[in-house]
Design an enzyme around this catalytic site. Structure first.
Site, PDB file in Angstrom:
ATOM      1  N   ARG A  87       0.840  -1.196   0.000  1.00  0.00           N
ATOM      2  CA  ARG A  87       0.000   0.000   0.000  1.00  0.00           C
ATOM      3  C   ARG A  87       0.871   1.240   0.000  1.00  0.00           C
ATOM      4  O   ARG A  87       1.806   1.355   0.780  1.00  0.00           O
ATOM      5  CB  ARG A  87      -0.888  -0.008   1.255  1.00  0.00           C
ATOM      6  CG  ARG A  87      -1.581   1.295   1.587  1.00  0.00           C
ATOM      7  CD  ARG A  87      -2.975   1.352   1.030  1.00  0.00           C
ATOM      8  NE  ARG A  87      -3.603   2.638   1.306  1.00  0.00           N
ATOM      9  CZ  ARG A  87      -4.525   2.840   2.240  1.00  0.00           C
ATOM     10  NH1 ARG A  87      -4.934   1.842   2.987  1.00  0.00           N
ATOM     11  NH2 ARG A  87      -5.057   4.026   2.407  1.00  0.00           N
ATOM     12  N   ARG A  96      -7.301   0.904  -3.305  1.00  0.00           N
ATOM     13  CA  ARG A  96      -6.163   0.544  -2.466  1.00  0.00           C
ATOM     14  C   ARG A  96      -5.961  -0.968  -2.436  1.00  0.00           C
ATOM     15  O   ARG A  96      -6.933  -1.731  -2.477  1.00  0.00           O
ATOM     16  CB  ARG A  96      -6.299   1.105  -1.051  1.00  0.00           C
ATOM     17  CG  ARG A  96      -7.402   0.611  -0.181  1.00  0.00           C
ATOM     18  CD  ARG A  96      -8.698   1.417  -0.201  1.00  0.00           C
ATOM     19  NE  ARG A  96      -8.644   2.835  -0.393  1.00  0.00           N
ATOM     20  CZ  ARG A  96      -8.619   3.731   0.579  1.00  0.00           C
ATOM     21  NH1 ARG A  96      -8.600   3.349   1.823  1.00  0.00           N
ATOM     22  NH2 ARG A  96      -8.636   5.000   0.292  1.00  0.00           N
ATOM     23  N   ASP A  99      -6.342  -2.058   3.223  1.00  0.00           N
ATOM     24  CA  ASP A  99      -6.669  -0.999   4.160  1.00  0.00           C
ATOM     25  C   ASP A  99      -7.022  -1.662   5.492  1.00  0.00           C
ATOM     26  O   ASP A  99      -7.825  -2.593   5.509  1.00  0.00           O
ATOM     27  CB  ASP A  99      -7.901  -0.279   3.586  1.00  0.00           C
ATOM     28  CG  ASP A  99      -8.218   1.019   4.285  1.00  0.00           C
ATOM     29  OD1 ASP A  99      -7.286   1.698   4.723  1.00  0.00           O
ATOM     30  OD2 ASP A  99      -9.412   1.345   4.375  1.00  0.00           O
ATOM     31  N   ASP A 101      -8.380  -0.609   9.261  1.00  0.00           N
ATOM     32  CA  ASP A 101      -8.904   0.465  10.104  1.00  0.00           C
ATOM     33  C   ASP A 101      -9.186  -0.062  11.510  1.00  0.00           C
ATOM     34  O   ASP A 101      -9.814  -1.118  11.665  1.00  0.00           O
ATOM     35  CB  ASP A 101     -10.242   0.996   9.543  1.00  0.00           C
ATOM     36  CG  ASP A 101     -10.060   1.822   8.288  1.00  0.00           C
ATOM     37  OD1 ASP A 101      -9.007   2.468   8.147  1.00  0.00           O
ATOM     38  OD2 ASP A 101     -10.978   1.809   7.446  1.00  0.00           O
TER      39      ASP A 101
HETATM   40  O1  GSY Z   1     -12.732   2.933   4.278  1.00  0.00           O
HETATM   41  C1  GSY Z   1     -12.168   1.918   3.630  1.00  0.00           C
HETATM   42  C2  GSY Z   1     -11.957   2.142   2.181  1.00  0.00           C
HETATM   43  N1  GSY Z   1     -13.188   2.248   1.414  1.00  0.00           N
HETATM   44  C3  GSY Z   1     -14.096   1.307   1.133  1.00  0.00           C
HETATM   45  C4  GSY Z   1     -14.204  -0.056   1.488  1.00  0.00           C
HETATM   46  O2  GSY Z   1     -13.375  -0.648   2.209  1.00  0.00           O
HETATM   47  N2  GSY Z   1     -15.308  -0.732   1.001  1.00  0.00           N
HETATM   48  C5  GSY Z   1     -16.230  -0.127   0.203  1.00  0.00           C
HETATM   49  N3  GSY Z   1     -17.245  -0.845  -0.237  1.00  0.00           N
HETATM   50  N4  GSY Z   1     -16.138   1.190  -0.138  1.00  0.00           N
HETATM   51  C6  GSY Z   1     -15.082   1.887   0.321  1.00  0.00           C
HETATM   52  N5  GSY Z   1     -14.785   3.177   0.126  1.00  0.00           N
HETATM   53  C7  GSY Z   1     -13.643   3.378   0.783  1.00  0.00           C
HETATM   54  S1  GSY Z   1     -12.822   4.892   0.843  1.00  0.00           S
END
Ligand code: GSY
Length: 176
Positions: A87, A96, A99, A101
């Protein structure tokens, strides 16, 4: 040794490259970190992108961990695993490779310099709530609000079961 540790929940997502393998590697690396044990893993869901919608679908899952790390060192471990899986700090809301979190850390509610707990957008995101509720302790302080948020959100569109996960058994047989 991890007796006095805290239960925390990590949301994982990927939408570039071999998405499922990156999620699996990230879970294994979390579990391999000193002071972190992955206790439960949700199933993996394929999810439509939220925010910037002109990007590939994501795979998302949630891991319940037990950790002796404080929230910010835990955040640093998440960033280290992201970097180790290729990443780069990229476009906010954009695609990405992986990720991680920090969603919840015990029952803490905190505004730290680099981290807000609970994750500020988790109650608006089906791609977080659906896998989270598979692994969330019944007595966690966020259990009621998570269930209520899931009921309030419109339908369950855009989140499809991708792979059933059996942690830790099947991870022991996968490559690497
Ligand atoms: O916040 C995490 C990154 N992210 C995502 C995700 O993990 N899944 C979906 N479905 N949409 C996302 N938009 C983001 S930014």
């Amino acid at each position: 040794m991890m007796g006095s540790a805290t239960i925390a929940y990590i949301g994982l997502g990927a939408n570039l490259g071999d998405k499922e393998e990156q999620l699996r590697q990230a879970v294994k690396r979390l579990h391999g970190e000193t002071g972190i044990r992955v206790e439960r893993c949700s199933n993996i869901y394929e999810t439509d992108p939220v925010g910037f919608t002109d990007q590939p679908p994501f795979l998302n899952m949630v891991a319940r961990i037990r950790t002796i790390l404080k929230p910010e060192p835990l955040l640093d471990v998440c960033a280290k695993i992201e970097r180790s899986l290729g990443r780069v700090r990229d476009v906010r809301w954009g695609p990405r490779t992986i990720d991680l979190d920090v969603l919840l850390y015990g029952d803490e509610v905190a505004e730290l310099p680099r981290l807000t707990i609970p994750h500020p957008r988790m109650f608006e995101r089906l791609f977080v709530l659906i896998p989270l509720l598979e692994v969330l302790d019944e007595d966690a302080s966020a259990a009621v609000s998570s269930r209520e948020a899931l009921e309030t959100l419109d339908g369950k569109e855009g989140v499809r079961l991708w792979r059933k996960i059996n942690w830790p058994e099947e991870f022991e047989h996968s490559a690497n």
